[in-house]
Design a protein around this motif. Structure first.
Motif, mmCIF file in Angstrom:
data_model
loop_
_atom_site.group_PDB
_atom_site.id
_atom_site.type_symbol
_atom_site.label_atom_id
_atom_site.label_comp_id
_atom_site.label_asym_id
_atom_site.label_seq_id
_atom_site.Cartn_x
_atom_site.Cartn_y
_atom_site.Cartn_z
ATOM 1 N N LYS A 44 28.316 9.114 -27.427
ATOM 2 C CA LYS A 44 29.186 9.769 -26.441
ATOM 3 C C LYS A 44 28.650 9.633 -25.022
ATOM 4 N N SER A 45 27.384 10.028 -24.843
ATOM 5 C CA SER A 45 26.815 9.970 -23.490
ATOM 6 C C SER A 45 26.763 8.543 -22.995
ATOM 7 N N THR A 46 26.436 7.612 -23.888
ATOM 8 C CA THR A 46 26.357 6.209 -23.485
ATOM 9 C C THR A 46 27.728 5.718 -22.988
ATOM 10 N N HIS A 86 25.979 15.595 -15.892
ATOM 11 C CA HIS A 86 25.146 15.058 -16.957
ATOM 12 C C HIS A 86 24.722 16.119 -17.954
ATOM 13 N N GLN A 87 24.496 15.644 -19.175
ATOM 14 C CA GLN A 87 24.020 16.495 -20.249
ATOM 15 C C GLN A 87 22.637 17.051 -19.909
ATOM 16 N N GLU A 88 21.765 16.165 -19.434
ATOM 17 C CA GLU A 88 20.433 16.596 -19.047
ATOM 18 C C GLU A 88 20.466 16.876 -17.557
ATOM 19 N N MET A 167 32.444 15.725 -18.141
ATOM 20 C CA MET A 167 31.523 16.840 -18.381
ATOM 21 C C MET A 167 30.815 16.606 -19.702
ATOM 22 N N ASP A 168 29.537 16.273 -19.619
ATOM 23 C CA ASP A 168 28.767 15.998 -20.825
ATOM 24 C C ASP A 168 28.029 17.277 -21.220
ATOM 25 N N GLU A 169 28.571 17.993 -22.156
ATOM 26 C CA GLU A 169 28.043 19.280 -22.608
ATOM 27 C C GLU A 169 27.755 20.242 -21.462
HETATM 28 MG MG LIG Z 1 24.804 12.995 -25.376
#
Ligand SMILES: [Mg+2]
Ligand SMILES: Nc1ncnc2c1ncn2[C@@H]1O[C@H](COP(=O)(O)OP(=O)(O)OP(=O)(O)O)[C@@H](O)[C@H]1O
Length: 510
Positions: A44-46, A86-88, A167-169
């Motif tokens: 997903k993030s990729t 970003h997720q992170e 929106m990643d998490e």
């Molecule tokens: Mg991810």
């Protein structure tokens, strides 16, 4: 039919040893909230990073409003109207909240950044108002909680006023109230014709705000459908390709058991105010509360990560002196932090090194050299146990997906085999399948006689896992409930029980 904002076709992306995207297709319409879901490491993030210019696809096509584009970097993505949360979290901790939002976008490039502070602070306040974030724009980001940092990221993404928002998490570190604010913002953007890609492992929340859902599994596109047309069970089985067994926890009575940890009147400023509680053998003690309630801060005092002003800690009846985390670990306490980047992992090191790091003593051979065979075996054991997805134990942790990084943190503390385990948001960013594995693991640990403190902002998780529930609000314990008498409503009631006789939070400390 709404306009197609984004069309990605047959996107391919490989990393050394990992085929992360295998002919993936994805489409985003104007005025649509599109959920992207899949297990940890599904890709997903990729995929969204290829769209946001963070990664470059190996092959495939991307069209924005019907026009083929090549996106080489994040600036080009911005210019095409694409923003990503970003997720992170990756903010500059030494800059203020406002500076983080407007960095690189100074009105007048000739004037140094700091001179423009008045203007950017004013703009930041406007953005914060939009998402109901109550912080000073001049505060350093490093001094904010994870949730507040997340909200600043959201404010930053909104500030570009782009048509495509990824929106990643975004919600994984937010509590119920903040999530409600976020949803209001999302629905407002949707009504303005923007397209939102929303990645989350919380299926119930996706159902509330998403129009369509795309499921990924093992680097592939599995299905795209209208949310209303698919049940949660169907989504899960598409995601994992198997049935998940939901074990139900038998909540035995742990209050009769020996007291393993007792804290009395812990205090640190206005953040932790006279916190007292007892933890019994074989117990899972849930800590509920809104973000900022002081749960993490309390645990950091117990773990020796922050100094306490006053208060006492007793371990198995004996007064304990804990001045630094090392002391806590020696006395059988481990703490799995909510912020894996800051406290949990050495991102530039391998899965193996991270796994054995805290318990290095145990992996030293007679000559003080690390026993490779032993550390390899134990790392492999935990990879298997937690189903961590990594091409090898030598992979750098930085290259793992978010959820798999979290599993490495779990593994490293589990090896420590402490009697008292503090888990701070243990399932943050973890997919449904792996979540039930972690629940099973926590139950097993409790049955083996370990005592567990579990901070969680997900009330269903608190209710499902805990024997007893402590509720905190503004640094105080406002309730201690048995799980039998707990309901979501009751917990929320105590989580918002402000103590009106208390010193107002904004007054200077006496
Ligand atoms: Mg991810
Ligand atoms: N920079 C990188 N170098 C090497 N491998 C990578 C890199 N980025 C991602 N990967 C790998 O690509 C795969 C997909 O990762 P990705 O981050 O897209 O997963 P995800 O679906 O977002 O998972 P999660 O739910 O855990 O966030 C994983 O196997 C991951 O380890």
């Amino acid at each position: 039919m709404s306009e197609v904002l984004v069309r990605m076709e047959n996107i391919e992306k490989s990393f050394p040893g990992v085929h992360a995207l295998n002919k993936v297709c994805f489409e985003l319409l104007a005025g649509e909230v599109h959920a992207l879901i899949g297990e940890n490491g599904a890709g997903k993030s990729t995929l969204v990073k290829c769209l946001a210019g963070v990664y470059q696809k190996d092959s495939g096509t991307i069209e924005i409003r019907g026009k083929p584009v090549d996106i080489h970097n994040t600036r080009e993505a911005q210019e095409l109207g694409i923003s990503i949360i970003h997720q992170e979290l990756n903010m500059m901790k030494h800059l203020t909240a406002a500076q983080n939002i407007f960095i690189g976008r100074e009105q007048n490039k000739k004037i140094p950044f700091l001179v423009n502070d008045v203007e950017i602070n004013r703009k930041a306040v406007e953005l914060f108002r939009l998402i109901d974030l109550k912080i000073d724009p001049r505060v350093k980001v490093g001094d904010l909680t994870v949730a507040q940092q997340q909200m600043v990221e959201i404010a930053k993404a909104l500030s570009f006023n782009n048509d495509v928002l990824i929106m990643d998490e975004p919600s994984s570190s937010l509590s119920e109230n903040e999530i409600e604010e976020l949803f209001k913002v999302i629905l407002d953007l949707r009504s303005k014709g923007k397209g939102i890609i929303y990645i989350s492992h919380r299926l119930d929340e996706l159902r509330r705000i998403c129009d369509r859902v795309t499921v990924m599994r093992d680097s592939r596109h599995i299905v795209t459908t209208i949310m209303k047309d698919i049940t949660t069970e169907q989504i899960i089985s598409q995601m994992v390709g198997r049935e998940i067994y939901e074990s139900h926890h038998l909540h035995g009575d742990t209050e009769k058991n020996e007291i393993v940890l007792e804290v009395k009147k812990l205090k640190r400023g206005h953040v932790v105010r006279d916190v007292s509680f007892q933890l019994h053998k074989g117990e899972i003690l849930g800590f509920a509360g809104l973000v900022g309630a002081g749960r993490t801060e309390t645990m950091r005092l117990i773990f020796g990560a922050d100094p306490m002003e006053s208060g006492e800690i007793f371990i198995k009846g004996k007064k304990a002196v804990i001045k630094q985390p090392k002391d806590a670990v020696r006395q059988g306490i481990c703490y799995l932090s909510e912020d894996r980047k800051r406290f949990g992992l050495a991102l530039g090191m391998s899965v193996k090194v991270n796994t054995v790091m805290v318990s290095l003593q145990r992996f030293l051979g007679p000559l003080g050299i690390i026993d490779e065979v032993k550390s390899k075996a134990v790392t492999e054991k935990f990879i298997k146990k937690l189903n961590t997805r990594t091409p090898s134990i030598d992979q750098l942790v930085r290259n793992l997906s978010g959820g798999n990084q979290q599993k490495v943190v779990m593994g490293k503390w589990l090896i420590q085999d402490s009697d008292i385990m503090i888990f701070d948001e243990p399932t943050r960013g973890i997919d449904v399948g792996a979540k039930s594995e972690i629940y099973k693991l926590l139950n097993e640990l409790a049955e083996q006689g370990k005592s567990i403190i579990m901070i969680s902002s997900e009330l269903p998780e608190i209710l499902r896992m805990s024997h007893r529930v402590m509720v905190m609000c503004e640094g105080r314990v406002t309730a201690a409930l048995s799980v039998a008498e707990s309901t979501q409503e009751k917990i929320m009631y105590y989580a918002t029980q402000r103590d009106i006789s208390a010193v107002p939070l904004d007054l200077p400390k006496d």
